[in-house]
Enzyme design. Structure first.
Site, PDB file in Angstrom:
ATOM      1  N   HIS A 271      46.924  43.263  42.399  1.00  0.00           N
ATOM      2  CA  HIS A 271      45.391  43.225  42.809  1.00  0.00           C
ATOM      3  C   HIS A 271      44.925  41.935  43.277  1.00  0.00           C
ATOM      4  CE1 HIS A 271      41.051  43.981  41.463  1.00  0.00           C
ATOM      5  NE2 HIS A 271      41.133  42.735  41.288  1.00  0.00           N
ATOM      6  N   GLU A 272      45.286  40.902  42.635  1.00  0.00           N
ATOM      7  CA  GLU A 272      45.029  39.440  43.168  1.00  0.00           C
ATOM      8  C   GLU A 272      45.339  39.314  44.539  1.00  0.00           C
ATOM      9  OE1 GLU A 272      42.563  37.998  41.480  1.00  0.00           O
ATOM     10  OE2 GLU A 272      42.908  39.348  39.698  1.00  0.00           O
ATOM     11  N   HIS A 275      42.985  40.622  47.158  1.00  0.00           N
ATOM     12  CA  HIS A 275      42.007  40.112  47.346  1.00  0.00           C
ATOM     13  C   HIS A 275      42.394  39.004  48.814  1.00  0.00           C
ATOM     14  CE1 HIS A 275      39.130  41.303  44.486  1.00  0.00           C
ATOM     15  NE2 HIS A 275      39.968  40.840  43.437  1.00  0.00           N
ATOM     16  N   GLU A 351      36.373  44.465  44.599  1.00  0.00           N
ATOM     17  CA  GLU A 351      37.068  44.668  43.568  1.00  0.00           C
ATOM     18  C   GLU A 351      37.982  45.843  43.677  1.00  0.00           C
ATOM     19  OE1 GLU A 351      38.556  42.551  41.598  1.00  0.00           O
ATOM     20  OE2 GLU A 351      37.128  40.915  42.155  1.00  0.00           O
TER      21      GLU A 351
END
Length: 413
Positions: A271-272, A275, A351
């Protein structure tokens, strides 16, 4: 004017507080939709009854504190202006801008410190925070020092530009802000963040290798993974990627390492990484800069109007008078509040995109669901917060929305 201000401020705040209490305790409905009851998104499935009660109480009290504290800064600045205290502070500072900013910052910090302390006590009482008072006050002092130094620099540039270019100062201020914001983003991981916590190389070399391999697959130029000792202050879980250029850092909280399994950690890191791959850090910077340009132009238009209307009563000599700083801060704070729902909406979209990227990179739906459930339990989050709270406070989709998406993905695969 002073008595009128006190009367209407008191009545207005009572009315506002009454609305907040009614909204949070009577009108809002944050229940789980019938279609999701008994699913992985239902707290009753992954929380005990006691955990559900504590999470609901903690979230509600923190939301109550946030909403009650929201207008406090505006009241402080307005009080300082109405009672002529800005000129008093300027005289006490011997008309020196750095001293004036220090005095103004100290007054605001001291008045709002009890609100921060109440929030800390709530976190301690509900088992989210474990931070000792000494570290809490130290971190607050560090934040106060940094913000005051930045405000002194910003105020110096602001008033210098106003005196040199009364018609174009807002544009020149923005042009200075562009490289300054980029510089702050560059130095934050190596200069600012270490002021609060200790960062070391990830203690688990096998996990670090797996994360770096995941980063390599995504094209993220990382050479190591950092572990930060957040367990000395919280039981909550988190991970992040920040910085730009050769200061890029992949960071895991040690609480995350202690509470999650390897597959769950890898999903969180995916997930990070999402970004970074989707350039959310740079897009966020551009968004801040775009909003800053609008805010500075609005300030350029409104500040003279406000000073002409009330400057004499407030004992403020003009736009270029450093005693006008509370007016500047009041207007900027109001602009920030007005823009906040838009900022939160953009953040939630980013997100969600990072969640979708993580599912593609690490298509282990069970690990993803388990990670989100543990994040909810550890931070005692409200899975389905009230609508107003979502739009004002939530930079992430609610856990109900995130878990629902994973359930749909699992059922569709």
């Amino acid at each position: 004017m002073k008595k009128t201000f006190l009367l209407w401020t008191g009545l207005g705040y009572i009315a506002y507080a009454s609305f907040v209490l009614l909204y949070l305790f009577v009108w809002s409905d944050s229940g789980i939709p019938p279609s999701l009851q008994g699913s992985a998104a239902d707290p009753a499935v992954f929380m005990s009854e006691r955990e559900q009660i504590l999470s609901q109480e903690y979230s509600t009290y923190q939301n109550l504190l946030y909403l009650l504290a929201l207008p406090v800064e505006w009241i402080i600045y307005t009080f300082i202006l109405v009672f002529g205290l800005s000129r008093t502070l300027k005289k006490a500072a011997l008309h020196k801008l750095p001293l004036y900013v220090l005095f103004l910052s100290a007054v605001t910090w001291i008045i709002t410190l009890p609100i921060s302390y109440i929030s800390r006590r709530l976190s301690l009482d509900y088992g989210v925070s474990v931070e000792p008072f000494t570290k809490w006050i130290r971190d607050n002092l560090v934040s106060f020092s940094l913000s005051t130094l930045l405000m002194i620099f910003a105020a110096f540039v602001f008033y210098w530009l106003i005196r040199r270019s009364p018609e174009r100062w807002w544009l020149y201020a923005w042009l200075i802000l562009v490289p300054f914001m980029a510089f702050l983003m560059y130095v934050q991981p190596v200069v600012i963040d270490p002021l609060y916590n200790d960062f070391d190389r990830l203690s688990n070399p096998e996990l670090e290798e797996s994360i770096l391999q995941l980063a390599d697959e995504a094209g993220v130029p990382a050479e190591r993974v950092y572990e930060v000792n957040k367990s000395e202050e919280t039981n909550a879980l988190n991970a992040y990627v920040n910085g730009i250029g050769d200061n890029l850092r992949i960071v895991l909280w040690d609480t995350t390492l202690n509470r999650l399994g390897e597959d769950e950690v890898l999903f969180i890191m995916a997930h990070e990484i999402g970004h970074y791959v989707k350039n959310h850090l740079l897009k966020s910077l551009f968004g801040v800069l775009g909003g800053s340009l609008l805010g500075l132009y609005a300030l350029y238009r409104l500040l003279p109007v406000v000073i002409r209307r009330w400057g004499e009563a407030w004992k403020v000599g003009g736009v270029s008078d450093i005693a006008s700083l509370p007016v500047v801060l009041l207007l900027l704070s109001l602009f920030t509040f007005i823009a906040q729902p838009v900022e939160m909406a953009v953040s939630r979209q980013a997100e969600q995109a990072a969640d979708e990227y993580a599912i593609d990179l690490r298509p282990d739906k069970e690990a993803a669901i388990g990670a989100f459930q543990q994040l909810t339990v550890s931070s005692k989050s409200d899975v389905a917060p009230p609508t107003l709270i979502k739009y004002l406070r939530y930079g992430h989709p609610t856990m109900l929305e995130r878990l629902s998406m994973l359930i749909e993905e699992r059922e569709g695969s």
